[in-house]
Design a protein around this motif. Sequence first.
Motif, PDB file in Angstrom:
ATOM      1  N   UNK A 263       0.835  -1.204   0.000  1.00 43.01           N
ATOM      2  CA  UNK A 263       0.000   0.000   0.000  1.00 43.01           C
ATOM      3  C   UNK A 263       0.869   1.253   0.000  1.00 43.01           C
ATOM      4  N   UNK A 264       1.957   1.219   0.775  1.00 40.06           N
ATOM      5  CA  UNK A 264       2.869   2.351   0.781  1.00 40.06           C
ATOM      6  C   UNK A 264       3.513   2.573  -0.577  1.00 40.06           C
ATOM      7  N   UNK A 265       3.836   1.473  -1.262  1.00 37.99           N
ATOM      8  CA  UNK A 265       4.436   1.581  -2.585  1.00 37.99           C
ATOM      9  C   UNK A 265       3.478   2.217  -3.577  1.00 37.99           C
ATOM     10  N   UNK A 266       2.205   1.826  -3.522  1.00 35.13           N
ATOM     11  CA  UNK A 266       1.209   2.416  -4.426  1.00 35.13           C
ATOM     12  C   UNK A 266       1.108   3.921  -4.204  1.00 35.13           C
ATOM     13  N   UNK A 267       1.156   4.340  -2.950  1.00 35.29           N
ATOM     14  CA  UNK A 267       1.110   5.769  -2.642  1.00 35.29           C
ATOM     15  C   UNK A 267       2.360   6.470  -3.161  1.00 35.29           C
ATOM     16  N   UNK A 268       3.516   5.809  -3.038  1.00 42.54           N
ATOM     17  CA  UNK A 268       4.760   6.421  -3.509  1.00 42.54           C
ATOM     18  C   UNK A 268       4.743   6.619  -5.023  1.00 42.54           C
TER      19      UNK A 268
END
Length: 364
Positions: A263-268
């Motif tokens: 999820x953090x990667x998608x936001x990044x």
Amino acid sequence: MEEPTIQKSELKKTCVNCGAELTYKPGTTSITCEYCGHEEAIAPKENGFEELELYPYLKEMGSQRHSEEISMLHCKNCGADQHVEENYKSLHCVYCGQPLVVEDTYKENWILPGAVLPFQIDKNQSFRIFKNWVKQLWFAPNNLKKAALDPQFTKGLYLPYWTFDAQLYASYIGQRGEYYYETRRVRNANGKMVTQQVRKTRWYPASGEVSGFVDDTLIKASKQKSGRIPGKIAYWDLKKLQPFDSGYLSGFVTEKYTISLNEGHLHSKEVAHDIATRWCMQDIGGDTQRVTSMDMKLSEETFKHILLPVYVSTYRYNGKEYNFFINGENGNISGTRPYSFWKIFFAVLLGLIVIGVIILLSKK
């Protein structure tokens, strides 16, 4: 079934002189005994930060190669997951102040932090910042001012964040706008004819490619029902990051990430898209720009799990929770605050009385 192994990040560090627990001394690279003053240096890591390759790790989410087991306490009120590197006699959630039951401790794996920004100001300094801030609040309840006199309301907390690095490449199609002005004669509000300059834009086709390195895209890695960190203080100097050592956590609470790596990667990637758009607009030039289409690619992606410092003060007033946050690196403070109804009421009443007296005197 084998008993879970206690890993190195969970081990308490004891004083060789008196046996008391050693805790991290903010602004230093030492852990110290608050009873006899003994200090031990936190040894620097020779290899520095470890950037982990992103896609192999996302693909092997079950891999524990960069993970270890820690003890966790879950707050049933606000949802925060907290790891404590200190033998507190009484445990309370740093966000909402609700009691945490030690018997509810459970074991959980986490991706080992790659770096930590150690606290640069100590608890006493943060307490003075909080106390001075409360003094400046208009119409604050007296109970809040009393709370500001008690340091037990302030807790040091390490927040989890993801950081992402990548090589960025983007090709774009857009338009470059250049301003020009036309002179017009118009009638103004007084009915007179006046000359007016009107700005217009000529658009020209543009296309090109941009590339560069995106370093340390910072993504929050936790979320709760309450206690969200205000954006006003969520700025840290990441140049002060140190390779992770559990010694920096001693004496503080560490929050476990609740936003997954995926999820953090998608936001990044959303942040990277915004960065690519800005680069394209800079490349287009002119007075104004339009990007009508863009193809962005990221490569050589790596990530770190990092911990960043804040002090949190929790206060309840009329059944409602209020949080005050102090950046543990630079001392910036922000938070929500209650208002005293009676203080406001009497202030308004006094103002009306003063106005009434002025009106009576003016009629004499």
